[in-house]
Design a protein around this motif. Structure first.
Motif, PDB file in Angstrom:
ATOM      1  N   PHE A  38      -3.618 -13.305  -4.801  1.00  0.00           N
ATOM      2  CA  PHE A  38      -4.254 -12.356  -3.883  1.00  0.00           C
ATOM      3  C   PHE A  38      -3.222 -11.402  -3.289  1.00  0.00           C
ATOM      4  O   PHE A  38      -3.479 -10.199  -3.157  1.00  0.00           O
ATOM      5  N   LEU A  39      -2.031 -11.917  -2.901  1.00  0.00           N
ATOM      6  CA  LEU A  39      -1.017 -11.051  -2.310  1.00  0.00           C
ATOM      7  C   LEU A  39      -0.561 -10.004  -3.318  1.00  0.00           C
ATOM      8  O   LEU A  39      -0.411  -8.820  -2.983  1.00  0.00           O
ATOM      9  N   TYR A  40      -0.347 -10.421  -4.569  1.00  0.00           N
ATOM     10  CA  TYR A  40       0.045  -9.475  -5.619  1.00  0.00           C
ATOM     11  C   TYR A  40      -1.017  -8.392  -5.769  1.00  0.00           C
ATOM     12  O   TYR A  40      -0.722  -7.202  -5.878  1.00  0.00           O
ATOM     13  N   GLN A  41      -2.281  -8.829  -5.728  1.00  0.00           N
ATOM     14  CA  GLN A  41      -3.386  -7.884  -5.885  1.00  0.00           C
ATOM     15  C   GLN A  41      -3.421  -6.871  -4.736  1.00  0.00           C
ATOM     16  O   GLN A  41      -3.631  -5.673  -4.948  1.00  0.00           O
ATOM     17  N   HIS A  42      -3.191  -7.323  -3.502  1.00  0.00           N
ATOM     18  CA  HIS A  42      -3.231  -6.418  -2.355  1.00  0.00           C
ATOM     19  C   HIS A  42      -2.090  -5.405  -2.424  1.00  0.00           C
ATOM     20  O   HIS A  42      -2.276  -4.220  -2.101  1.00  0.00           O
ATOM     21  N   ILE A  43      -0.911  -5.851  -2.829  1.00  0.00           N
ATOM     22  CA  ILE A  43       0.220  -4.915  -2.910  1.00  0.00           C
ATOM     23  C   ILE A  43       0.011  -3.933  -4.060  1.00  0.00           C
ATOM     24  O   ILE A  43       0.336  -2.747  -3.950  1.00  0.00           O
ATOM     25  N   TYR A  44      -0.560  -4.398  -5.176  1.00  0.00           N
ATOM     26  CA  TYR A  44      -0.918  -3.492  -6.273  1.00  0.00           C
ATOM     27  C   TYR A  44      -1.875  -2.419  -5.757  1.00  0.00           C
ATOM     28  O   TYR A  44      -1.733  -1.224  -6.055  1.00  0.00           O
ATOM     29  N   GLY A  45      -2.859  -2.810  -4.938  1.00  0.00           N
ATOM     30  CA  GLY A  45      -3.792  -1.834  -4.356  1.00  0.00           C
ATOM     31  C   GLY A  45      -3.076  -0.852  -3.450  1.00  0.00           C
ATOM     32  O   GLY A  45      -3.398   0.353  -3.431  1.00  0.00           O
ATOM     33  N   ALA A  46      -2.075  -1.344  -2.662  1.00  0.00           N
ATOM     34  CA  ALA A  46      -1.306  -0.445  -1.795  1.00  0.00           C
ATOM     35  C   ALA A  46      -0.550   0.590  -2.631  1.00  0.00           C
ATOM     36  O   ALA A  46      -0.459   1.763  -2.262  1.00  0.00           O
ATOM     37  N   ILE A  47      -0.007   0.173  -3.777  1.00  0.00           N
ATOM     38  CA  ILE A  47       0.685   1.113  -4.666  1.00  0.00           C
ATOM     39  C   ILE A  47      -0.285   2.187  -5.154  1.00  0.00           C
ATOM     40  O   ILE A  47       0.040   3.384  -5.202  1.00  0.00           O
ATOM     41  N   CYS A  48      -1.517   1.781  -5.513  1.00  0.00           N
ATOM     42  CA  CYS A  48      -2.510   2.744  -5.980  1.00  0.00           C
ATOM     43  C   CYS A  48      -2.875   3.744  -4.881  1.00  0.00           C
ATOM     44  O   CYS A  48      -3.112   4.925  -5.155  1.00  0.00           O
ATOM     45  N   LEU A  49      -2.931   3.304  -3.623  1.00  0.00           N
ATOM     46  CA  LEU A  49      -3.198   4.234  -2.518  1.00  0.00           C
ATOM     47  C   LEU A  49      -2.091   5.283  -2.420  1.00  0.00           C
ATOM     48  O   LEU A  49      -2.344   6.466  -2.208  1.00  0.00           O
ATOM     49  N   LEU A  50      -0.847   4.834  -2.582  1.00  0.00           N
ATOM     50  CA  LEU A  50       0.271   5.766  -2.489  1.00  0.00           C
ATOM     51  C   LEU A  50       0.314   6.734  -3.674  1.00  0.00           C
ATOM     52  O   LEU A  50       0.816   7.852  -3.557  1.00  0.00           O
ATOM     53  N   LEU A  51      -0.213   6.308  -4.841  1.00  0.00           N
ATOM     54  CA  LEU A  51      -0.235   7.168  -6.025  1.00  0.00           C
ATOM     55  C   LEU A  51      -1.444   8.100  -6.056  1.00  0.00           C
ATOM     56  O   LEU A  51      -1.478   9.059  -6.832  1.00  0.00           O
ATOM     57  N   ALA A  52      -2.443   7.833  -5.222  1.00  0.00           N
ATOM     58  CA  ALA A  52      -3.731   8.524  -5.355  1.00  0.00           C
ATOM     59  C   ALA A  52      -3.732   9.931  -4.788  1.00  0.00           C
ATOM     60  O   ALA A  52      -4.549  10.768  -5.205  1.00  0.00           O
ATOM     61  N   GLY A  53      -2.842  10.238  -3.866  1.00  0.00           N
ATOM     62  CA  GLY A  53      -2.941  11.496  -3.132  1.00  0.00           C
ATOM     63  C   GLY A  53      -2.918  12.738  -3.988  1.00  0.00           C
ATOM     64  O   GLY A  53      -3.639  13.696  -3.731  1.00  0.00           O
ATOM     65  N   THR A  54      -2.098  12.781  -5.043  1.00  0.00           N
ATOM     66  CA  THR A  54      -1.937  14.004  -5.851  1.00  0.00           C
ATOM     67  C   THR A  54      -2.403  13.811  -7.284  1.00  0.00           C
ATOM     68  O   THR A  54      -2.034  14.579  -8.165  1.00  0.00           O
ATOM     69  N   ASP A 166       7.778 -10.086  -5.237  1.00  0.00           N
ATOM     70  CA  ASP A 166       8.979  -9.429  -4.711  1.00  0.00           C
ATOM     71  C   ASP A 166       9.168  -8.060  -5.343  1.00  0.00           C
ATOM     72  O   ASP A 166       9.481  -7.078  -4.658  1.00  0.00           O
ATOM     73  N   GLU A 167       8.973  -7.971  -6.667  1.00  0.00           N
ATOM     74  CA  GLU A 167       9.146  -6.692  -7.349  1.00  0.00           C
ATOM     75  C   GLU A 167       8.060  -5.705  -6.937  1.00  0.00           C
ATOM     76  O   GLU A 167       8.309  -4.501  -6.831  1.00  0.00           O
ATOM     77  N   ALA A 168       6.851  -6.221  -6.686  1.00  0.00           N
ATOM     78  CA  ALA A 168       5.766  -5.346  -6.227  1.00  0.00           C
ATOM     79  C   ALA A 168       6.094  -4.747  -4.859  1.00  0.00           C
ATOM     80  O   ALA A 168       5.855  -3.563  -4.612  1.00  0.00           O
ATOM     81  N   ILE A 169       6.636  -5.548  -3.966  1.00  0.00           N
ATOM     82  CA  ILE A 169       7.021  -5.059  -2.638  1.00  0.00           C
ATOM     83  C   ILE A 169       8.087  -3.968  -2.766  1.00  0.00           C
ATOM     84  O   ILE A 169       8.033  -2.923  -2.109  1.00  0.00           O
ATOM     85  N   THR A 170       9.060  -4.208  -3.635  1.00  0.00           N
ATOM     86  CA  THR A 170      10.121  -3.221  -3.850  1.00  0.00           C
ATOM     87  C   THR A 170       9.553  -1.906  -4.385  1.00  0.00           C
ATOM     88  O   THR A 170       9.912  -0.815  -3.914  1.00  0.00           O
ATOM     89  N   ALA A 171       8.656  -2.001  -5.364  1.00  0.00           N
ATOM     90  CA  ALA A 171       8.068  -0.796  -5.952  1.00  0.00           C
ATOM     91  C   ALA A 171       7.239  -0.030  -4.932  1.00  0.00           C
ATOM     92  O   ALA A 171       7.309   1.202  -4.837  1.00  0.00           O
TER      93      ALA A 171
END
Length: 964
Positions: A38-54, A166-171
């Protein structure tokens, strides 16, 4: 890590002594895997939010038809997120493919408009069979598989899946660092975004639709930045306290109470950085009570509705009172199914009635109230029916890191003393370390000694800050605190009453009234209804106040406390009480009582030698003291020299014993004490002729009693061992072991498979067997050491010795032999067995008894064993915790620790031997030699014949005993 190895990791107790065993270890592993996914999934979703703007994304949806959905103008991408420890297999994706097919049917039938495509995002690479399936002709054309080293995703709004959490958090943090504001650290924004993704996944108001629109992304990021602007700034390096509570909760109101310096505000500031919801912080230190409602309304409304047109005007009505506006805010929150989280600091400066009105008027606000203990906090607890929580301060590891960073040095015992002096409260620890660095050359030990004896010159912040509150207490409260401050252990209610009766001459009713008034001041800690103690941070002021009352009052109180503790120890013995009693004997100048302690072998097992050694040195050096008392003081000092292997002063002390015996005709017991010590000293100095000479002299004067002869025979065997005659030492020890077993009425076979408590029922109950148990354990230990030098297996003798040491309450020897047993297991590459001994036997004893002197040595060895077990992350973490202690370690321990660090790094880089292999690395061999000492005579390894006597001393044939 395999499931079995993870289960092994969970099989015992942790170094702190806390029980971490579970009923179903496999269930725990499954639970951890679920939450990691679940934690990996939530951080993956956070990455998608940061990529979504443009990227032309209109919405990002979480946990609806799929784990994540990216909505574009005419297309929707459905993403199934997988986390696996090994490879991703065919069976892992079959369910997702079937679900994709069902969703695709919705589009083909016209139930949904636009196009759909599908992605399986995995942290693990596909297995061979799955890879073949992906490139097969029948693989769906609109389904992609993403993995870390796979093809770059065709859609730029989807990331390459990270390999781990850990790698997801870094990314995610790397993307967050590119946002056009710098109010938040990237790591902080990562955790914020992951929290709001989790919040939306639950469908909580106002995210019932589980989605984030493109239009709100910039506002979302800006709002996250605003949330921390008004909060206090956390320290540059925040160090967590023990068992910190959660910042947010479902309770309508919580109270966190602590003395000034307890770190309440710093805790809130740090925790708010990771909170998934907005937190409003209000310091009411200078706010009048009637204005508090207006302040709360204005801050919460600005935080919650400051970006919504018109809503602030509906709440902040002209002419309305603060409570009326607060009521309107509460209605608005209710309509939007929202809750505000508010932290109010310094509530002890506001009348409890004012706080009660605010809480009652705003049920949709969750209040966290911070304050210092006192009348108003007690009133708040009563009015709101809430029990205040407390922060528990820093533990010894954290204190070590703090004092090291300030430029001080301290071993574990020093950090434990500093924790007692300061209560572990962060600000006081930091200030004490600063004073020690400036005024005591960085020595925490010297600083603590001066403060304990009230001989320090530089006043600490702790004294300055708490004095005002202390001096504001009534005179009878200050007197009560001063007298109770003499006890650094919890006293029962009856014991406290007896102490105050004897010291103050009060009746029980008056004392009870005084005790009832103290908890509200924060000076008195209550442990249920059974025990109480002055808060460690306040004891410093209490002891200073007692000293100002004069030596007559102080000594009277100490005398009464000594009598109370003597009775208490007989009822409920503890190391802490024993340490307190010894200090009281020393402070009251009762030399004979101290000497009696020092000459009791079991006393040396309790880990309180540092408490008594200074007093014994003074007694031994006092030419005016009773000669016999001086001799027994020297006897205790020499005994401890032998135990710890410190011989700098031993020879001169033995000579002083001889002078006292001969000049004062002290009798046979005194002569034998000197004779035994001199014989052992000769063996330490490798003087075989001197040993023989003393043996002959002692044997002529030893009483012809069995107990005395056995002690003599043991010491003779020990001397032979020190001289390198291992065969003779083994033979002598084996004979003694047989006799001790016979006296106790048990056999080695009885010991096998039984724990110490189970053995007790087999022992005689009509006489005190403690000394016999201790002597048997000592002899088993000697057998193990001598046999080990002959390259014979000695693990069983050590296991039996540990059981008898436990029965005799000889805890220091138990731990020492346990460490040797760990070495034995490592010697044969039974690393799992070594870890079990540490986790299940040694750490619980160290924690329960408080053997501070053994903590660092045991934990350093534990780090090595963790590395050999393949748990490199845990080994590295343990080394990191021990590093601040390194400078204060004894030279031999520091050298061993440095070698252990190198060994751990070697094992991490190159791997270690497999479980139960015969060969052992040269690096680890060097460590074992250092721990055991290089033998003078190394006898060749030989196997024990099946019909020979078993080396354990049972007098049975090897094939019938340990060779079965």
């Amino acid at each position: 890590m395999t499931e079995d190895s993870k289960i092994a990791k969970l099989s015992g107790e942790n170094p702190s002594g806390e029980d971490v065993t579970v009923v179903d270890k496999r269930q725990l592993i499954r639970i951890e895997a679920v939450h990691r996914g679940f934690l990996y999934q939530h951080i993956y979703g956070a990455i998608c939010l940061l990529l979504a703007g443009t990227k032309g994304v209109e919405r990002v949806v979480v946990e609806r038809d799929e784990d994540l959905e990216v909505v574009l103008a005419r297309r929707r991408v459905y993403v199934q997120i997988k986390t696996r420890v090994g490879s991703l297999n065919v069976g892992d994706v079959e369910g997702a493919l079937q679900r994709f097919k069902e969703i695709k049917n919705k589009y083909s039938t016209g139930a949904r408009e636009g196009d759909a495509s599908f992605v399986i995002a995995s942290n693990a690479a596909p297995s061979g069979p799955l890879l073949e399936k992906i490139f097969a002709e029948d693989w769906p054309k609109d389904v992609q598989l993403h993995w870390p080293d796979g093809p770059t995703p065709t859609d730029s709004f989807l990331p390459v899946p990270p390999r781990s959490v850990d790698e997801a958090i870094t990314a995610c943090s790397a993307l967050a660092s590119k946002l056009p504001f710098a109010l938040l650290k990237p790591e902080t924004l990562t955790w914020k975004l992951a929290s709001v993704v989790m919040f939306a996944s639950a469908g909580s108001p106002s995210r019932q639709d589980h989605s984030f629109s493109r239009e709100e992304l910039s506002e979302l990021f800006e709002q996250l930045a605003v949330q921390t602007q008004e909060l206090p700034t956390p320290p540059p390096i925040y160090r967590a306290q023990v068992d910190e509570p959660a910042l947010l909760g479902d309770e309508r109101v919580r109270i966190v109470s602590g003395l000034s310096g307890a770190g309440k505000t710093a805790w809130v500031a740090e925790a708010a950085l990771h909170a998934p919801l907005p937190v409003t912080y209000i310091d009411v230190g200078d706010t009048p009570g009637p204005a508090l409602a207006s302040a709360v309304t204005r801050e919460v409304a600005g935080r919650m509705f400051g970006r919504s047109k018109g809503k602030l005007g509906e709440i902040l009505l002209p002419g309305a009172s603060g409570l009326e506006m607060l009521g309107t805010l509460n209605v608005k929150l209710g309509k939007e199914s929202a809750h505000a989280h508010v932290v109010i600091d310094n509530v002890h400066r506001v009348a409890a009635s004012e706080i009660e009105l605010i809480v009652a008027r705003a049920p949709h606000i969750r209040f966290l109230l911070l304050g210092q203990p006192g009348v108003e906090i007690a009133a708040l607890e009563a009015r709101l029916a809430v029990t205040a929580e407390t922060l528990h301060g820093w533990n010894e590891d954290t204190i070590a890191a703090v004092v090291h960073d300030v430029g001080c040095k301290a071993d574990f015992s020093d950090c434990e003393r500093l924790s007692r002096l300061t209560g572990g409260l962060p600000f006081y620890v930091l200030n004490a370390a600063t004073v020690a660095a400036r005024e005591y050359g960085g020595s925490i030990r010297s600083f603590c000694e001066d403060v304990n004896t009230q001989t320090h010159v530089i006043e600490t912040a702790q004294e300055i800050i708490l004095r005002r509150a202390f001096e504001g207490l009534p005179s009878d409260s200050r007197e009560t605190i001063a007298i109770l401050s003499l006890a650094d252990v919890a006293l029962s209610r009856d014991e406290a009453i007896k102490l105050l009766q004897g010291a103050c001459g009060l009746d029980v009713r008056a004392i009870a009234a005084r005790l009832r008034a103290l908890p509200a001041t924060g000076a008195l800690e209550l442990f249920g209804n059974s025990a109480l103690k002055i808060h460690d941070a306040v004891r410093l002021l209490g002891l200073a106040d007692l000293a100002r009352r004069g030596s007559t009052v102080e000594n009277k109180a100490k005398t009464v406390l000594r009598e109370v503790i003597v009775v208490s120890i007989h009822k409920n013995w503890s190391i802490a009480k024993l340490g307190l009693l010894i200090r009281l004997y020393g402070q009251l100048g009762e030399a004979k009582a101290l000497v009696e302690f020092a000459t009791d072998e079991l006393f040396h097992e309790m880990g309180v030698w540092p408490e008594i050694e200074p007093f014994l040195i003074d007694i031994a050096a006092n030419a005016e003291a009773d000669p016999e008392t001086r001799l027994w003081a020297l006897d205790g000092l020499v005994f401890n020299d032998f135990r710890e292997g410190k011989f700098e002063l031993t020879s001169s002390r033995v000579d002083e014993m001889q002078t006292l015996v001969e000049a004062n005709e002290l009798g046979d017991d005194a002569w034998l004490a000197w004779g035994m010590k001199r014989m052992l000293l000769m063996s330490m100095l490798e003087d075989a002729e001197g040993v023989d000479e003393m043996l002959a002299m002692v044997e002529q004067r030893i009483p012809a009693r069995t107990a005395h002869m056995r002690v003599f025979r043991y010491n003779r065997a020990l001397a032979l061992y020190k001289l390198g005659d291992n065969s003779s030492a083994v033979e002598a020890a084996s004979e003694l072991i047989k006799e001790y077993y016979e006296e106790l009425g048990v056999t080695p076979a009885d010991v096998i498979g039984r724990n110490a408590p189970e053995l007790r029922s087999l022992l005689p109950s009509d006489w005190d067997v403690t000394a016999t148990l201790k002597h048997l354990a000592d002899t088993l230990d000697l057998l193990a050491q001598a046999a080990g030098r002959m390259s014979q297996r000695s693990a069983m003798a050590r296991i039996h010795a540990m059981k008898f040491y436990e029965l005799a309450h000889a805890f220091d020897s138990l731990v020492r032999v346990g460490l040797d047993l760990v070495d034995d297991f490592v010697w044969v590459h039974d690393f799992i067995g070594a870890r079990q001994v540490l986790e299940q036997n040694l750490f619980p004893i160290i924690q329960a008894v408080g053997l501070a002197s053994r903590v660092l040595e045991t934990r350093a060895l534990y780090a090595v064993v963790l590395a050999y077990c393949g748990d490199h992350q845990a080994a590295a973490a343990e080394v990191a915790l021990l590093r601040p202690f390194e400078e204060a370690m004894a030279p031999e321990h520091r050298e061993a620790f440095q070698n252990q660090k190198r060994l751990i790094e070697e094992v991490r880089r190159f791997g270690g031997p497999r479980q139960r292999e015969v060969n052992i690395s040269e690096s680890f061999q060097a460590l074992l030699d250092q721990r055991r000492g290089t033998p003078k005579i190394v006898e060749p390894r030989r196997s024990v014949g099946r019909n020979e006597r078993c080396p354990c001393g049972s007098d049975k044939k090897y094939k019938q005993c340990h060779g079965r």
